[in-house]
Design an enzyme around this catalytic site. Sequence first.
Site, mmCIF file in Angstrom:
data_model
loop_
_atom_site.group_PDB
_atom_site.id
_atom_site.type_symbol
_atom_site.label_atom_id
_atom_site.label_comp_id
_atom_site.label_asym_id
_atom_site.label_seq_id
_atom_site.Cartn_x
_atom_site.Cartn_y
_atom_site.Cartn_z
ATOM 1 N N THR A 152 -13.232 -2.004 -11.287
ATOM 2 C CA THR A 152 -13.524 -0.381 -10.727
ATOM 3 C C THR A 152 -12.690 -0.411 -9.277
ATOM 4 O OG1 THR A 152 -15.374 1.104 -10.372
ATOM 5 C CG2 THR A 152 -16.563 -0.357 -10.867
ATOM 6 N N GLU A 206 -15.023 1.348 -7.672
ATOM 7 C CA GLU A 206 -15.928 1.571 -7.218
ATOM 8 C C GLU A 206 -16.808 0.652 -6.160
ATOM 9 O OE1 GLU A 206 -18.454 4.749 -9.642
ATOM 10 O OE2 GLU A 206 -16.544 5.116 -10.763
HETATM 11 P P1 TYD Z 1 -18.000 10.815 -13.045
HETATM 12 O O1 TYD Z 1 -16.735 11.166 -14.337
HETATM 13 O O2 TYD Z 1 -19.107 10.412 -13.237
HETATM 14 O O3 TYD Z 1 -16.904 9.748 -12.456
HETATM 15 P P2 TYD Z 1 -17.564 9.278 -11.097
HETATM 16 O O4 TYD Z 1 -18.349 9.387 -9.980
HETATM 17 O O5 TYD Z 1 -17.679 7.637 -12.197
HETATM 18 O O6 TYD Z 1 -15.820 8.917 -10.337
HETATM 19 O O7 TYD Z 1 -17.432 11.370 -11.845
HETATM 20 C C1 TYD Z 1 -16.458 11.967 -10.699
HETATM 21 C C2 TYD Z 1 -16.764 13.119 -10.197
HETATM 22 O O8 TYD Z 1 -16.739 14.501 -10.539
HETATM 23 C C3 TYD Z 1 -17.597 12.350 -9.596
HETATM 24 O O9 TYD Z 1 -17.255 12.771 -7.759
HETATM 25 C C4 TYD Z 1 -18.438 13.438 -9.546
HETATM 26 C C5 TYD Z 1 -18.460 14.650 -9.820
HETATM 27 N N1 TYD Z 1 -19.281 15.355 -10.793
HETATM 28 C C6 TYD Z 1 -19.819 16.826 -10.960
HETATM 29 O O10 TYD Z 1 -18.953 16.956 -10.189
HETATM 30 N N2 TYD Z 1 -20.547 17.065 -11.970
HETATM 31 C C7 TYD Z 1 -20.725 16.106 -12.569
HETATM 32 O O11 TYD Z 1 -21.782 16.972 -14.447
HETATM 33 C C8 TYD Z 1 -20.140 14.908 -13.204
HETATM 34 C C9 TYD Z 1 -20.361 14.025 -14.304
HETATM 35 C C10 TYD Z 1 -19.706 14.790 -12.192
#
Ligand code: TYD
Length: 335
Positions: free
Chosen positions: A123, A125
């Site tokens: 990833t 990340e």
């Molecule tokens: P996510 O799909 O969890 O992927 P990652 O954190 O691995 O990038 O989240 C994508 C983006 O969306 C991230 O910046 C966190 C945000 N997010 C929200 O704002 N609300 C939520 O409920 C979730 C799950 C994520």
Amino acid sequence: MRLLVTGGLGFIGSNFVRHILSSRRDVSVVNLDLCTYAGNPANLADVEGDRRYKLVKGDIADPKAAARAMKGADAVVNFAAETHVDRSILDASAFLRTNVIGAQVLLDAALRAKVGRFLHVGTDEVYGSVAEGFSTEGDRLEPNSPYAASKAAADLVARSYFVTHGAPVIVTRASNNFGPYQFPEKALPLMITNWLGGEPFPLYGDGRQVRDWLYVVDHARAIALVLEKAEPGQIYNVGGTYSCDNRELVGRVRALMGVSQELVLPVPDRPGHDRRYALDCAKIKALGYRPAYDFEQALKATIDWYRANERWWRPLKKHAGFKSYYRRQYASRLA
Ligand code: TYD
């Protein structure tokens, strides 16, 4: 070619298995999957009858299961992982066990079986938050969440097996995937399915966090290409075609679904929330990779898929395990 795919019942794994079976007649797949909450047999119901496909239930962190599944494999693609950042904040133990120990056990089994190729799926990340510019494969790893740290650790274990044991390891690092069969805890499917049910989407913090969006079918194509063409010991970034902040993403999905701003609920931020991920993909482009899907079209296709497949996602959201996770994760935020 006989492929061992791990975590093939997950979101990215199942899209890859479907892609490789339909695009390569000479490939057969053994899918070693623990069938956790995210490893859903329904994700590959359409290939169950294919003679070139076999599901084996088992844990990559179990040496016996790994060795058994490895028998006769020409190559391994390791998708098996715990992947949700918010869950890793609530409890990191499964992330360390599956993502790190699991990778090491699988690498040992692959070495013993003298498998020709081991592709470890990673990833973006692992690079941590990048304020500006684009991460290249040689950049420092600065993971910020327990999830990202576990993935970075696995990348380093994979590297050490290449350097020390000559294991034919290749690592890919992809940006945020989206598309059909994504478990509805991740931002996009949570947003779409909450809105289909008339519920708000909880937007973390100021919503200015930037993500690069990769359509999962393009990711599957990239992995197939890397498996075929890459040199062992190499790492490849795999990015998508569009990058934006969460506010913009929410706006685009709202417009496509005809949802009002009232269903976007600002909630307290995720601790340690990375502000921006961005990948330099020159290396995989030099290998011949080109994304095939336009972002807006892929986003629309994804929304259409969730609309048409309520029978797939409704039971997942009704499950007691999901409900208890959702309460733990959001109850205080939504209160
Ligand atoms: P996510 O799909 O969890 O992927 P990652 O954190 O691995 O990038 O989240 C994508 C983006 O969306 C991230 O910046 C966190 C945000 N997010 C929200 O704002 N609300 C939520 O409920 C979730 C799950 C994520």
